[in-house]
Scaffold this active site. Structure first.
Site, mmCIF file in Angstrom:
data_model
loop_
_atom_site.group_PDB
_atom_site.id
_atom_site.type_symbol
_atom_site.label_atom_id
_atom_site.label_comp_id
_atom_site.label_asym_id
_atom_site.label_seq_id
_atom_site.Cartn_x
_atom_site.Cartn_y
_atom_site.Cartn_z
ATOM 1 N N ASP A 29 0.872 -1.172 0.000
ATOM 2 C CA ASP A 29 0.000 0.000 0.000
ATOM 3 C C ASP A 29 0.913 1.227 0.000
ATOM 4 O OD1 ASP A 29 -2.335 1.677 0.495
ATOM 5 O OD2 ASP A 29 -1.572 1.825 2.558
ATOM 6 N N ASP A 31 -0.178 5.149 0.820
ATOM 7 C CA ASP A 31 -0.446 6.172 1.843
ATOM 8 C C ASP A 31 -0.611 5.560 3.228
ATOM 9 O OD1 ASP A 31 -1.132 8.853 0.184
ATOM 10 O OD2 ASP A 31 -1.781 7.074 -0.910
ATOM 11 N N ASP A 208 -2.208 -0.253 5.929
ATOM 12 C CA ASP A 208 -2.495 0.435 7.200
ATOM 13 C C ASP A 208 -3.975 0.673 7.466
ATOM 14 O OD1 ASP A 208 -2.505 2.478 5.047
ATOM 15 O OD2 ASP A 208 -2.994 3.807 6.721
HETATM 16 MG MG LIG Z 1 -3.014 3.261 3.196
#
Ligand SMILES: [Mg+2]
Length: 266
Positions: A29, A31, A208
């Site tokens: 991922d 961001d 996240d």
């Molecule tokens: Mg992310």
């Protein structure tokens, strides 16, 4: 990195993903995982050191690195230019495979244009709400106006109902998104794993946010390593503190692998 003992997981005991392997298929991922969030998504930059890390991972795994993001593939390319890695954009609704071919997984329905218009009108009435029309998905960011969360939720639920079952609402960190149903980061990883250069490798996914849970579940099922960045409930087997810790972990793992290979060769 700590083993996350609070969650149910299929990952086998003792399989420490800390030892970087050239046989990994790395799914990353962006961001909140490789880089920290900025107030506006378009303010995020990839610095030279991170570019170097990604290039290094790509070389170390023989090209088995893919970026798995809520951003569009076009945006991912802009961020990582001149690199053009395999990538899944818009939470799996679009995917550029290892051979460079772009797969679009959802026809845009007419009602999506109306929804985008209605959302833009709504955002224009409220300072600091940011609408991002990605083509196949539609995001409303409230990072700059967290007090508007309830209001943002209300309009997005209303639009989700209007769009019907072909679209669903995806929650994230200070963002709500309408995206095509049936496609997610897990389906994207699953598809990559059927193709070169990913097939036959051990999938490793680092993410996240809530949308990454689909990816964690997928790599758990495939016997890989799932790594959750930061706090919050997760099905991931492993946990790491933040984006800086992710970069450090990947970099040091890769360097150790390199040193080990040199020793073995000597
Ligand atoms: Mg992310």
């Amino acid at each position: 990195m700590d083993r996350d003992s609070s969650q149910d997981t299929d990952a086998s005991e003792g399989a420490m993903p800390a030892a970087f392997s050239r046989e990994w298929a790395l799914f990353l991922d962006i961001d909140g995982t490789l880089v920290d969030f900025e107030a506006r998504p378009d303010a995020v930059r990839i610095n030279e050191r991170l570019m170097e890390l990604v290039r290094g991972l790509w070389a170390a795994t023989n090209g088995a690195v893919a970026l798995i993001s809520g951003r569009t593939v076009k945006e991912i390319d802009r961020l990582f230019a001149p690199l053009r890695l395999p990538a899944a954009g818009q939470h799996g609704a679009e995917r550029r495979a290892g051979d460079g071919k772009l797969h679009l997984h959802a026809p845009v329905i007419e009602r999506m244009y109306d929804a985008a218009d209605r959302l833009s009108c709504f955002a224009a009435q409220h300072r600091n709400l940011i609408v991002e029309n990605k083509g196949m998905s539609l995001a409303l960011h409230y990072r700059l106006a967290p007090h508007l969360r309830k209001l943002a939720e209300a309009i997005m639920h209303e639009l989700a109902e209007y769009l019907g079952s072909e679209y669903c609402l995806q929650e994230g960190k200070h963002v709500l998104e309408l995206k095509p149903s049936g496609r997610d980061k897990g389906t994207a990883i699953e598809e990559f794993m059927l193709e070169p250069p990913f097939a036959g490798r051990t999938p490793v996914f680092i993410g996240d946010d809530l949308t990454d849970e689909f990816g964690f579940a997928c790599v758990n099922r495939l016997g890989g390593h799932s790594v959750k960045v930061g706090s919050g409930a997760s099905v991931a087997a492993w946990r790491i503190a933040d984006a800086a810790a992710v970069r450090h972990w990947l970099r040091s793992g890769m360097e150790q692998r390199h040193d080990q290979d040199m020793e073995d060769r000597a």
